[in-house]
Design a protein around this motif. Structure first.
Motif, PDB file in Angstrom:
ATOM      1  N   GLY A 185       0.804  -1.214   0.000  1.00 54.48           N
ATOM      2  CA  GLY A 185       0.000   0.000   0.000  1.00 54.48           C
ATOM      3  C   GLY A 185       0.839   1.266   0.000  1.00 54.48           C
ATOM      4  N   ILE A 186       1.671   1.407   1.021  1.00 53.25           N
ATOM      5  CA  ILE A 186       2.441   2.652   1.193  1.00 53.25           C
ATOM      6  C   ILE A 186       3.495   2.835   0.108  1.00 53.25           C
ATOM      7  CG2 ILE A 186       3.891   3.999   2.752  1.00 53.25           C
ATOM      8  CD1 ILE A 186       0.970   3.631   3.652  1.00 53.25           C
ATOM      9  N   ILE A 187       4.271   1.802  -0.160  1.00 53.70           N
ATOM     10  CA  ILE A 187       5.331   1.927  -1.170  1.00 53.70           C
ATOM     11  C   ILE A 187       4.772   2.263  -2.555  1.00 53.70           C
ATOM     12  CG2 ILE A 187       7.117   0.653  -2.449  1.00 53.70           C
ATOM     13  CD1 ILE A 187       7.907  -0.680   0.158  1.00 53.70           C
ATOM     14  N   PRO A 188       3.723   1.564  -3.032  1.00 52.95           N
ATOM     15  CA  PRO A 188       3.134   1.966  -4.318  1.00 52.95           C
ATOM     16  C   PRO A 188       2.604   3.396  -4.312  1.00 52.95           C
ATOM     17  CG  PRO A 188       2.388  -0.232  -3.709  1.00 52.95           C
ATOM     18  CD  PRO A 188       3.105   0.317  -2.522  1.00 52.95           C
ATOM     19  N   ILE A 189       2.040   3.823  -3.174  1.00 54.99           N
ATOM     20  CA  ILE A 189       1.517   5.187  -3.075  1.00 54.99           C
ATOM     21  C   ILE A 189       2.643   6.209  -3.190  1.00 54.99           C
ATOM     22  CG2 ILE A 189       0.551   6.857  -1.430  1.00 54.99           C
ATOM     23  CD1 ILE A 189      -1.355   4.664  -0.511  1.00 54.99           C
ATOM     24  N   VAL A 190       3.778   5.923  -2.548  1.00 52.89           N
ATOM     25  CA  VAL A 190       4.937   6.833  -2.634  1.00 52.89           C
ATOM     26  C   VAL A 190       5.404   6.951  -4.084  1.00 52.89           C
ATOM     27  CG1 VAL A 190       7.366   7.118  -1.989  1.00 52.89           C
ATOM     28  CG2 VAL A 190       5.699   6.430  -0.263  1.00 52.89           C
ATOM     29  N   ILE A 191       5.459   5.826  -4.773  1.00 52.39           N
ATOM     30  CA  ILE A 191       5.869   5.836  -6.184  1.00 52.39           C
ATOM     31  C   ILE A 191       4.893   6.671  -7.017  1.00 52.39           C
ATOM     32  CG2 ILE A 191       6.184   4.416  -8.242  1.00 52.39           C
ATOM     33  CD1 ILE A 191       7.132   2.166  -6.343  1.00 52.39           C
ATOM     34  N   ILE A 192       3.597   6.463  -6.791  1.00 54.10           N
ATOM     35  CA  ILE A 192       2.577   7.231  -7.515  1.00 54.10           C
ATOM     36  C   ILE A 192       2.708   8.722  -7.220  1.00 54.10           C
ATOM     37  CG2 ILE A 192       0.085   7.717  -7.624  1.00 54.10           C
ATOM     38  CD1 ILE A 192      -0.394   4.721  -7.312  1.00 54.10           C
ATOM     39  N   TYR A 193       3.001   9.059  -5.967  1.00 51.86           N
ATOM     40  CA  TYR A 193       3.119  10.467  -5.568  1.00 51.86           C
ATOM     41  C   TYR A 193       4.189  11.189  -6.383  1.00 51.86           C
ATOM     42  CZ  TYR A 193       4.136  14.554  -2.697  1.00 51.86           C
ATOM     43  OH  TYR A 193       4.362  15.839  -2.267  1.00 51.86           O
ATOM     44  N   PHE A 194       5.294  10.504  -6.640  1.00 50.42           N
ATOM     45  CA  PHE A 194       6.399  11.161  -7.333  1.00 50.42           C
ATOM     46  C   PHE A 194       6.278  11.107  -8.857  1.00 50.42           C
ATOM     47  CE2 PHE A 194       8.443  10.590  -3.180  1.00 50.42           C
ATOM     48  CZ  PHE A 194       9.010  11.841  -3.013  1.00 50.42           C
ATOM     49  N   VAL A 195       5.415  10.244  -9.358  1.00 54.23           N
ATOM     50  CA  VAL A 195       5.233  10.158 -10.811  1.00 54.23           C
ATOM     51  C   VAL A 195       4.541  11.420 -11.322  1.00 54.23           C
ATOM     52  CG1 VAL A 195       3.937   8.980 -12.641  1.00 54.23           C
ATOM     53  CG2 VAL A 195       5.187   7.643 -10.936  1.00 54.23           C
ATOM     54  N   GLU A 196       5.038  11.941 -12.405  1.00 51.78           N
ATOM     55  CA  GLU A 196       4.427  13.121 -13.029  1.00 51.78           C
ATOM     56  C   GLU A 196       3.557  12.668 -14.194  1.00 51.78           C
ATOM     57  OE1 GLU A 196       5.722  17.200 -15.409  1.00 51.78           O
ATOM     58  OE2 GLU A 196       7.183  16.204 -14.089  1.00 51.78           O
ATOM     59  N   ILE A 197       2.259  12.884 -14.068  1.00 54.17           N
ATOM     60  CA  ILE A 197       1.319  12.444 -15.097  1.00 54.17           C
ATOM     61  C   ILE A 197       1.177  13.528 -16.157  1.00 54.17           C
ATOM     62  CG2 ILE A 197      -1.012  11.636 -15.571  1.00 54.17           C
ATOM     63  CD1 ILE A 197      -1.192  10.712 -12.686  1.00 54.17           C
ATOM     64  N   GLU A 198       1.377  13.149 -17.398  1.00 57.29           N
ATOM     65  CA  GLU A 198       1.292  14.114 -18.494  1.00 57.29           C
ATOM     66  C   GLU A 198      -0.097  14.089 -19.139  1.00 57.29           C
ATOM     67  OE1 GLU A 198       4.499  13.087 -21.149  1.00 57.29           O
ATOM     68  OE2 GLU A 198       5.739  14.687 -20.330  1.00 57.29           O
ATOM     69  N   TYR A 199      -0.618  15.280 -19.373  1.00 58.85           N
ATOM     70  CA  TYR A 199      -1.906  15.430 -20.040  1.00 58.85           C
ATOM     71  C   TYR A 199      -1.718  16.274 -21.293  1.00 58.85           C
ATOM     72  CZ  TYR A 199      -3.764  13.991 -15.483  1.00 58.85           C
ATOM     73  OH  TYR A 199      -4.027  13.313 -14.324  1.00 58.85           O
ATOM     74  N   GLY A 200      -2.586  16.079 -22.266  1.00 60.34           N
ATOM     75  CA  GLY A 200      -2.567  16.902 -23.467  1.00 60.34           C
ATOM     76  C   GLY A 200      -3.614  17.987 -23.365  1.00 60.34           C
ATOM     77  N   SER A 201      -4.074  18.466 -24.484  1.00 60.76           N
ATOM     78  CA  SER A 201      -5.140  19.465 -24.486  1.00 60.76           C
ATOM     79  C   SER A 201      -6.441  18.813 -24.034  1.00 60.76           C
ATOM     80  CB  SER A 201      -5.320  20.050 -25.892  1.00 60.76           C
ATOM     81  OG  SER A 201      -5.757  19.051 -26.794  1.00 60.76           O
ATOM     82  N   PHE A 202      -7.383  19.632 -23.602  1.00 62.90           N
ATOM     83  CA  PHE A 202      -8.662  19.110 -23.118  1.00 62.90           C
ATOM     84  C   PHE A 202      -9.356  18.278 -24.198  1.00 62.90           C
ATOM     85  CE2 PHE A 202     -13.305  19.565 -22.897  1.00 62.90           C
ATOM     86  CZ  PHE A 202     -13.544  18.997 -21.651  1.00 62.90           C
ATOM     87  N   LYS A 203      -9.374  18.796 -25.423  1.00 65.35           N
ATOM     88  CA  LYS A 203     -10.065  18.104 -26.513  1.00 65.35           C
ATOM     89  C   LYS A 203      -9.401  16.770 -26.825  1.00 65.35           C
ATOM     90  CE  LYS A 203     -11.549  20.644 -29.878  1.00 65.35           C
ATOM     91  NZ  LYS A 203     -11.604  21.489 -31.112  1.00 65.35           N
ATOM     92  N   LYS A 204      -8.069  16.760 -26.854  1.00 64.71           N
ATOM     93  CA  LYS A 204      -7.336  15.536 -27.171  1.00 64.71           C
ATOM     94  C   LYS A 204      -7.527  14.498 -26.070  1.00 64.71           C
ATOM     95  CE  LYS A 204      -2.716  13.780 -28.229  1.00 64.71           C
ATOM     96  NZ  LYS A 204      -1.278  14.126 -28.388  1.00 64.71           N
ATOM     97  N   ASP A 205      -7.421  14.941 -24.813  1.00 64.04           N
ATOM     98  CA  ASP A 205      -7.598  14.019 -23.685  1.00 64.04           C
ATOM     99  C   ASP A 205      -9.007  13.450 -23.644  1.00 64.04           C
ATOM    100  OD1 ASP A 205      -5.035  14.456 -22.981  1.00 64.04           O
ATOM    101  OD2 ASP A 205      -5.433  15.479 -21.082  1.00 64.04           O
ATOM    102  N   LEU A 206      -9.982  14.301 -23.923  1.00 65.46           N
ATOM    103  CA  LEU A 206     -11.381  13.848 -23.924  1.00 65.46           C
ATOM    104  C   LEU A 206     -11.601  12.789 -24.991  1.00 65.46           C
ATOM    105  CD1 LEU A 206     -14.239  14.185 -22.766  1.00 65.46           C
ATOM    106  CD2 LEU A 206     -14.629  15.980 -24.478  1.00 65.46           C
TER     107      LEU A 206
END
Length: 202
Positions: free
Chosen positions: A129-150
């Protein structure tokens, strides 16, 4: 922790999270499923992996619909910690959380809750639980434009729905047979069964 700061496209993040939840927290479900069908023939092997793909798709749908920008990471963290807790009690005590269990949990006092938390519980939650959460916390999630992501979300949800639907209908006889043989099998699907039970209570 700079080595953990990896940039990941949101759709890859959703896929990886779905894979992680399916294979790490559903080991008991997969063990029971394997015990029911085995790998004695190609149809049984195909059916086993079809169920796995359906679960991955269902979790992905959940994250695609509700995991919008700024919500995706907190939602993934919530699912990870919830799944780690559910998985522990499922493995250790064979407990699955349905509507009645949720009601009982809400009525549980602090002393009763403390009795359910052992050293093994905290060790399990730390590693799964904790270790995966720490990894997720530091990961930077990339998003595109609103239209492209939608567009990506809609097409991904439709694809995932089609996968679940096709796999379900294509294997309907086998699904019906196995659920009749083991009518509690679906209760071991973490965390989907508990989430649907919570929804039914709402």
């Amino acid at each position: 922790m700079s080595f953990l700061r990896k940039k990941v496209k949101f759709y890859y993040f959703i896929l990886l999270t779905s894979l992680f939840i399916t294979f790490v927290y559903n080991l008991k479900f997969l063990k029971i499923l394997y015990g029911n069908i085995g790998f004695s023939s190609f149809p049984s092997i195909y059916f086993f992996f079809a169920i796995i793909i359906a679960i991955i798709s269902a979790i992905s749908i959940l994250l695609l619909i509700f995991g919008q920008k700024y919500v995706l990471k907190p939602l993934a963290i919530f699912l990870i910690i919830l799944s780690s807790i559910l998985s522990f009690y499922n493995h250790q005590y064979g407990v699955t959380v349905d509507e009645q269990m949720i009601i009982n949990t809400l009525q549980t006092d602090i002393n009763e809750a403390a009795d359910l938390m052992s050293v093994g519980f905290f060790i399990d939650i730390f590693f799964l639980g904790i270790i995966p959460i720490v990894i997720i916390y530091f990961v930077e999630i990339e998003y595109g434009s609103f239209k492209k992501d939608l567009l990506i979300r809609i097409s991904s949800v439709v694809t995932a729905f089609l996968i679940v639907s096709v796999l379900t209908f294509a294997n309907f006889k086998q699904v019906s047979f196995i659920t009749r043989q083991n009518n509690t099998l679906n209760q071991h699907i973490t965390p989907l069964y508990t989430l649907t039970s919570t929804y039914r209570l709402a």
